[in-house]
Design an enzyme around this catalytic site. Structure first.
Site, mmCIF file in Angstrom:
data_model
loop_
_atom_site.group_PDB
_atom_site.id
_atom_site.type_symbol
_atom_site.label_atom_id
_atom_site.label_comp_id
_atom_site.label_asym_id
_atom_site.label_seq_id
_atom_site.Cartn_x
_atom_site.Cartn_y
_atom_site.Cartn_z
ATOM 1 N N HIS A 48 0.908 -1.273 -0.106
ATOM 2 C CA HIS A 48 0.114 -0.002 0.087
ATOM 3 C C HIS A 48 0.790 1.339 0.138
ATOM 4 C CE1 HIS A 48 -3.786 -2.365 1.704
ATOM 5 N NE2 HIS A 48 -3.610 -2.637 0.412
ATOM 6 N N ASN A 84 -3.529 -12.636 15.986
ATOM 7 C CA ASN A 84 -4.559 -11.314 16.129
ATOM 8 C C ASN A 84 -5.045 -11.301 17.289
ATOM 9 O OD1 ASN A 84 -6.820 -9.263 15.614
ATOM 10 N ND2 ASN A 84 -6.261 -9.718 13.613
HETATM 11 P P1 OAD Z 1 -7.597 -3.052 10.360
HETATM 12 O O1 OAD Z 1 -7.526 -1.989 11.042
HETATM 13 O O2 OAD Z 1 -8.443 -3.374 9.489
HETATM 14 O O3 OAD Z 1 -6.998 -4.389 11.092
HETATM 15 C C1 OAD Z 1 -6.161 -4.451 12.133
HETATM 16 C C2 OAD Z 1 -6.197 -5.790 12.882
HETATM 17 O O4 OAD Z 1 -5.212 -5.726 13.752
HETATM 18 C C3 OAD Z 1 -7.673 -6.094 13.567
HETATM 19 O O5 OAD Z 1 -7.949 -7.517 13.227
HETATM 20 C C4 OAD Z 1 -7.299 -6.145 14.985
HETATM 21 O O6 OAD Z 1 -7.756 -7.037 15.577
HETATM 22 C C5 OAD Z 1 -5.772 -6.403 15.078
HETATM 23 N N1 OAD Z 1 -4.774 -6.076 16.135
HETATM 24 C C6 OAD Z 1 -5.117 -4.968 16.878
HETATM 25 N N2 OAD Z 1 -4.014 -4.736 17.821
HETATM 26 C C7 OAD Z 1 -3.254 -6.054 17.494
HETATM 27 C C8 OAD Z 1 -2.040 -6.477 18.064
HETATM 28 N N3 OAD Z 1 -1.480 -6.036 19.164
HETATM 29 N N4 OAD Z 1 -1.844 -7.693 18.052
HETATM 30 C C9 OAD Z 1 -2.278 -8.443 16.774
HETATM 31 N N5 OAD Z 1 -3.200 -7.795 16.104
HETATM 32 C C10 OAD Z 1 -3.923 -6.816 16.558
HETATM 33 O O7 OAD Z 1 -6.050 -2.786 9.498
HETATM 34 P P2 OAD Z 1 -5.452 -3.640 7.899
HETATM 35 O O8 OAD Z 1 -6.075 -4.908 8.110
HETATM 36 O O9 OAD Z 1 -4.157 -3.353 8.122
HETATM 37 O O10 OAD Z 1 -5.199 0.741 3.570
HETATM 38 O O11 OAD Z 1 -6.203 -2.655 7.031
HETATM 39 C C11 OAD Z 1 -5.992 -3.028 5.657
HETATM 40 C C12 OAD Z 1 -5.913 -1.771 4.939
HETATM 41 O O12 OAD Z 1 -7.102 -0.969 4.979
HETATM 42 C C13 OAD Z 1 -4.758 -0.774 5.273
HETATM 43 O O13 OAD Z 1 -3.690 -0.958 4.816
HETATM 44 C C14 OAD Z 1 -5.335 0.677 4.831
HETATM 45 C C15 OAD Z 1 -6.614 0.517 5.354
HETATM 46 O O14 OAD Z 1 -7.597 1.080 4.750
HETATM 47 C C16 OAD Z 1 -4.603 1.876 3.032
HETATM 48 O O15 OAD Z 1 -4.347 2.846 3.619
HETATM 49 C C17 OAD Z 1 -4.377 1.851 1.460
#
Ligand code: OAD
Length: 249
Positions: free
Chosen positions: A119, A213
């Site tokens: 990204h 997660n």
């Molecule tokens: P999300 O915010 O959708 O998901 C974050 C995940 O991390 C969730 O499933 C939480 O439960 C988990 N989580 C939080 N704290 C944690 C920890 N300490 N250890 C393990 N897990 C933890 O973020 P992404 O999946 O990265 O795109 O989102 C995908 C994309 O959506 C991003 O790259 C961004 C966003 O829009 C762009 O900016 C282009």
């Protein structure tokens, strides 16, 4: 925190050579960078379609630019956490590829050698007209969106909603997933495509998929092993285990 690592996983580690870490915002949460979704997620307060797409930028470059300046500031004030550093340590034992959706640069700052950024990278920018790159340059705050010498708007090198992923990063990530022995899915909600399709590639190719997660996600019932907890705690535990197994041999 007690983490139960099953024998099957320990055996798998001993047989494996190539490991991929597919990471999302959750791995950086313990560094203090807010995630996107969930109760504390930034998309609760701001709607992605207002800030993270090209039309929003053209409508109001200053608003979108300032939003990224704000996020850059957060990122610069943080440091990698034990989760990022544990991934670096895996390189002592395996061929490691990091495929990240994060734009925060923390894997590279921690020292990971091979990182594909699906990204983009918040530190980098380019002109929408002449494509000139403006990497790691300080832009003064509160002066609106910067303009290139050609007169075009300078934008952050981030993949916004509706845009294609960088082809080289994506195809290299697909290749790494396909040949991986273990595929870790760490701190991602696995709902944003096409990035999330990388996990399907690994699974179809027969890789052993481990999800880390703090909560179950859409894919948790389709992985070989779900480890519930913080990546900054679980990944160092796995490294400890690898070290103690190596010490036995
Ligand atoms: P999300 O915010 O959708 O998901 C974050 C995940 O991390 C969730 O499933 C939480 O439960 C988990 N989580 C939080 N704290 C944690 C920890 N300490 N250890 C393990 N897990 C933890 O973020 P992404 O999946 O990265 O795109 O989102 C995908 C994309 O959506 C991003 O790259 C961004 C966003 O829009 C762009 O900016 C282009």
């Amino acid at each position: 925190m007690e983490i139960n690592l099953p024998d099957e996983f320990i055996t798998q580690l001993s047989l494996s050579k190539r490991i991929v870490f597919f990471t999302g915002a959750g791995i950086s949460a313990e560094s203090g960078i807010p995630t996107f979704r969930g109760e504390e997620g930034i998309w609760k307060k701001f709607r992605p379609e207002e800030l993270a797409n090209f039309n929003a930028f053209m409508r109001n470059p200053t608003l979108v630019w300032e939003w990224y300046q704000y996020r850059r500031k957060i990122v610069r004030e943080t440091t990698p956490n034990p989760g990022h550093y544990a991934i670096v340590e895996f390189e002592n034992y395996f061929d490691v590829t990091v495929v990240t959706q994060n734009v925060d640069n923390l894997h590279k700052r921690a020292g990971s050698k091979l990182v594909y950024e699906l990204h983009g990278n918040i530190e980098k920018n380019y002109c929408i007209r002449c494509k000139k790159r403006y990497d790691f340059i300080e832009f003064p705050e509160n002066q609106g969106a910067p303009i290139c010498e050609c007169g075009g708007n300078i934008r952050p090198d981030i993949v916004w909603f509706g845009e294609y992923l960088p082809n080289d990063q994506f195809s290299s990530s697909e290749n790494a997933a396909e040949v991986s022995d273990i595929f870790f899915v760490v701190g991602t909600s696995s709902v944003v495509y096409p990035a999330a399709s990388i996990t399907n590639i690994a699974r179809s190719a027969g890789s052993y998929v481990v999800e880390i997660n703090i909560t179950e996600t859409e894919i948790s019932d389709r992985v070989n092993l779900f480890l519930k907890g913080k990546s900054g705690e679980i990944l160092p535990k796995i490294i400890e285990l690898i070290k103690s197994e190596k010490a036995k041999t």
